[in-house]
Design an enzyme around this catalytic site. Structure first.
Site, PDB file in Angstrom:
ATOM      1  N   GLU A 130      -1.466  -5.389   8.637  1.00  0.00           N
ATOM      2  CA  GLU A 130      -0.631  -4.663   9.645  1.00  0.00           C
ATOM      3  C   GLU A 130      -1.379  -4.930  11.031  1.00  0.00           C
ATOM      4  O   GLU A 130      -2.550  -4.830  11.181  1.00  0.00           O
ATOM      5  CB  GLU A 130      -0.475  -3.198   9.299  1.00  0.00           C
ATOM      6  CG  GLU A 130       0.091  -3.083   8.100  1.00  0.00           C
ATOM      7  CD  GLU A 130       0.520  -1.487   7.994  1.00  0.00           C
ATOM      8  OE1 GLU A 130      -0.029  -0.724   8.546  1.00  0.00           O
ATOM      9  OE2 GLU A 130       0.964  -1.198   6.879  1.00  0.00           O
ATOM     10  N   GLU A 142       9.005  -4.108  10.476  1.00  0.00           N
ATOM     11  CA  GLU A 142       9.424  -3.009  10.023  1.00  0.00           C
ATOM     12  C   GLU A 142       9.951  -1.881  11.202  1.00  0.00           C
ATOM     13  O   GLU A 142       9.508  -1.639  11.958  1.00  0.00           O
ATOM     14  CB  GLU A 142       8.338  -2.188   9.046  1.00  0.00           C
ATOM     15  CG  GLU A 142       8.585  -0.879   8.596  1.00  0.00           C
ATOM     16  CD  GLU A 142       7.659  -0.144   7.570  1.00  0.00           C
ATOM     17  OE1 GLU A 142       6.796  -1.033   7.166  1.00  0.00           O
ATOM     18  OE2 GLU A 142       8.020   1.069   7.171  1.00  0.00           O
ATOM     19  N   ASP A 187       0.728  -1.317  -0.035  1.00  0.00           N
ATOM     20  CA  ASP A 187       0.134   0.073  -0.081  1.00  0.00           C
ATOM     21  C   ASP A 187       0.869   1.206   0.063  1.00  0.00           C
ATOM     22  O   ASP A 187       0.357   2.390  -0.016  1.00  0.00           O
ATOM     23  CB  ASP A 187      -0.831  -0.035   1.404  1.00  0.00           C
ATOM     24  CG  ASP A 187      -0.404  -0.276   2.575  1.00  0.00           C
ATOM     25  OD1 ASP A 187       0.859  -0.155   2.743  1.00  0.00           O
ATOM     26  OD2 ASP A 187      -1.066  -0.180   3.563  1.00  0.00           O
ATOM     27  N   SER A 188       2.032   1.016  -0.103  1.00  0.00           N
ATOM     28  CA  SER A 188       3.069   2.279  -0.402  1.00  0.00           C
ATOM     29  C   SER A 188       2.809   2.778  -1.660  1.00  0.00           C
ATOM     30  O   SER A 188       3.400   3.875  -1.977  1.00  0.00           O
ATOM     31  CB  SER A 188       4.569   1.699  -0.206  1.00  0.00           C
ATOM     32  OG  SER A 188       4.657   0.548  -0.824  1.00  0.00           O
ATOM     33  N   LYS A 229      -1.344  -9.204   2.780  1.00  0.00           N
ATOM     34  CA  LYS A 229      -0.462  -8.671   3.947  1.00  0.00           C
ATOM     35  C   LYS A 229      -1.376  -8.028   4.970  1.00  0.00           C
ATOM     36  O   LYS A 229      -2.044  -7.109   4.362  1.00  0.00           O
ATOM     37  CB  LYS A 229       0.716  -8.210   3.660  1.00  0.00           C
ATOM     38  CG  LYS A 229       1.665  -7.515   4.776  1.00  0.00           C
ATOM     39  CD  LYS A 229       2.977  -7.448   4.357  1.00  0.00           C
ATOM     40  CE  LYS A 229       3.262  -5.854   3.840  1.00  0.00           C
ATOM     41  NZ  LYS A 229       2.726  -4.793   4.598  1.00  0.00           N
ATOM     42  N   ASP A 281      -1.176  -6.155  -0.241  1.00  0.00           N
ATOM     43  CA  ASP A 281      -1.423  -5.423   0.972  1.00  0.00           C
ATOM     44  C   ASP A 281      -2.699  -5.367   1.135  1.00  0.00           C
ATOM     45  O   ASP A 281      -3.544  -4.799   0.310  1.00  0.00           O
ATOM     46  CB  ASP A 281      -1.000  -4.032   1.211  1.00  0.00           C
ATOM     47  CG  ASP A 281       0.310  -4.127   2.105  1.00  0.00           C
ATOM     48  OD1 ASP A 281       0.436  -5.155   2.815  1.00  0.00           O
ATOM     49  OD2 ASP A 281       1.232  -3.122   1.953  1.00  0.00           O
TER      50      ASP A 281
HETATM   51  O1  KIV Z   1       3.712  -1.241   1.502  1.00  0.00           O
HETATM   52  C1  KIV Z   1       4.913  -1.399   1.626  1.00  0.00           C
HETATM   53  O2  KIV Z   1       5.605  -1.303   0.884  1.00  0.00           O
HETATM   54  C2  KIV Z   1       5.216  -2.102   2.730  1.00  0.00           C
HETATM   55  C3  KIV Z   1       6.641  -2.533   2.924  1.00  0.00           C
HETATM   56  C4  KIV Z   1       7.283  -1.448   3.272  1.00  0.00           C
HETATM   57  C5  KIV Z   1       6.977  -3.708   3.808  1.00  0.00           C
HETATM   58  O3  KIV Z   1       4.434  -2.783   3.696  1.00  0.00           O
END
Ligand code: KIV
Length: 272
Positions: free
Chosen positions: A123, A190, A52-53, A121, A91
């Protein structure tokens, strides 16, 4: 442990578990689009994270919070069309799994069905236990993410190193163990102290992949645009830049502009 490298035609969650058992480090990078994913996958990366970056890198938002489930599905399906070998983890975006385990399952199912991603993924630790359990019970592999969890940035207030204090470190260790017990196949840690991350990796049998978590874990992940030097304003200590693409691209664009303005481009051979 000495590392041995086995050839994998297709990386699966079983391959990652074997890599940990064999002491082979896992290499993971992000991708959000077809062209980048094609290059990253052809390079032999083990895991591609549709992170989600994308909210920061692709859309220019300050945080990861605004990204929607539909947008994640768009990015993930573009990546999936490019990938032959890597495991693709997607994510779950902010708001799609924190409140209610039924909507969490619906979000994960949409990702798997509509994008073709291989895993999700999420969090957080004990707070999202019910959502993780429900998603796992549908046969969807889950990667955990602890430490600095950017979806909770407004709770933390800053992007500084997490779990430096004993109480937070203890909770992180308990959450890591819980995620393993629930059935997560891997865990991202992280921006936490290297010593703590190494202890967690040694304590768990699932692979632990770090970003800003030192070298004592089972693998590393970086945001591809950062390691290529495209996002020059982002400079955390953990980031190793393998290229300075910002400068390279700027030089190329400047040259193109000059060539157009001067009439040098196109030349005789570049026309019909
Ligand atoms: O969204 C992302 O790129 C991440 C990484 C920084 C692990 O969660």
């Amino acid at each position: 442990m000495s590392a041995s490298t086995k050839e994998y035609k297709r990386v699966t969650i079983k391959s990652l578990s074997e890599m940990k058992a064999n002491g082979e480090r896992i290499a993971m990078l992000t991708a959000y689009d077809y062209t980048m994913a094609k290059i990253v996958d052809s390079s032999g990366i083990d895991v591609i994270l549709v992170g989600d970056s994308a909210s920061n890198v692709m859309a220019g938002h300050e945080t990861t919070l605004p990204l929607t489930l539909d947008q994640m599905i768009y990015h993930a399906s573009s990546v999936i069309r490019a990938v032959d070998r890597a495991l693709v983890v997607v994510d779950l975006p902010f708001g799609s799994y924190q409140g209610n385990s039924k909507s969490a399952l619906n979000a994960a199912i949409r990702i798997m069905k509509e994008s073709g991603g291989h895993a999700v993924k999420m969090e957080g630790g004990s707070e999202i236990k019910d959502s993780i359990k429900r998603i796992l019970s549908a046969g969807i592999p889950v990667m955990g993410h602890l430490g600095l969890t950017p979806q909770s940035i407004y709770k933390f207030g800053t992007y500084t190193v997490r779990a430096k204090e004993e109480e937070e470190a203890k909770k992180l260790k308990e959450d890591a163990k819980l995620l393993e017990e629930l059935g997560c196949f891997a865990l991202v840690l992280e921006k936490i102290p290297a010593k703590l991350a190494a202890e967690v990796a040694a304590d768990l049998s699932i692979p632990v992949i770090g970003i800003g978590a030192g070298g004592g874990v089972d693998g590393q992940v970086l945001v591809t645009h950062d390691m290529l030097g495209m996002t020059y304003e982002f400079n955390p200590r953990f980031l190793r830049r393998y290229l300075d693409l910002y400068t390279e691209m700027t030089n190329a664009f400047n040259q193109y502009i000059d060539d157009v303005k001067s009439g040098d481009f196109p030349n005789k051979k570049e026309q019909y």
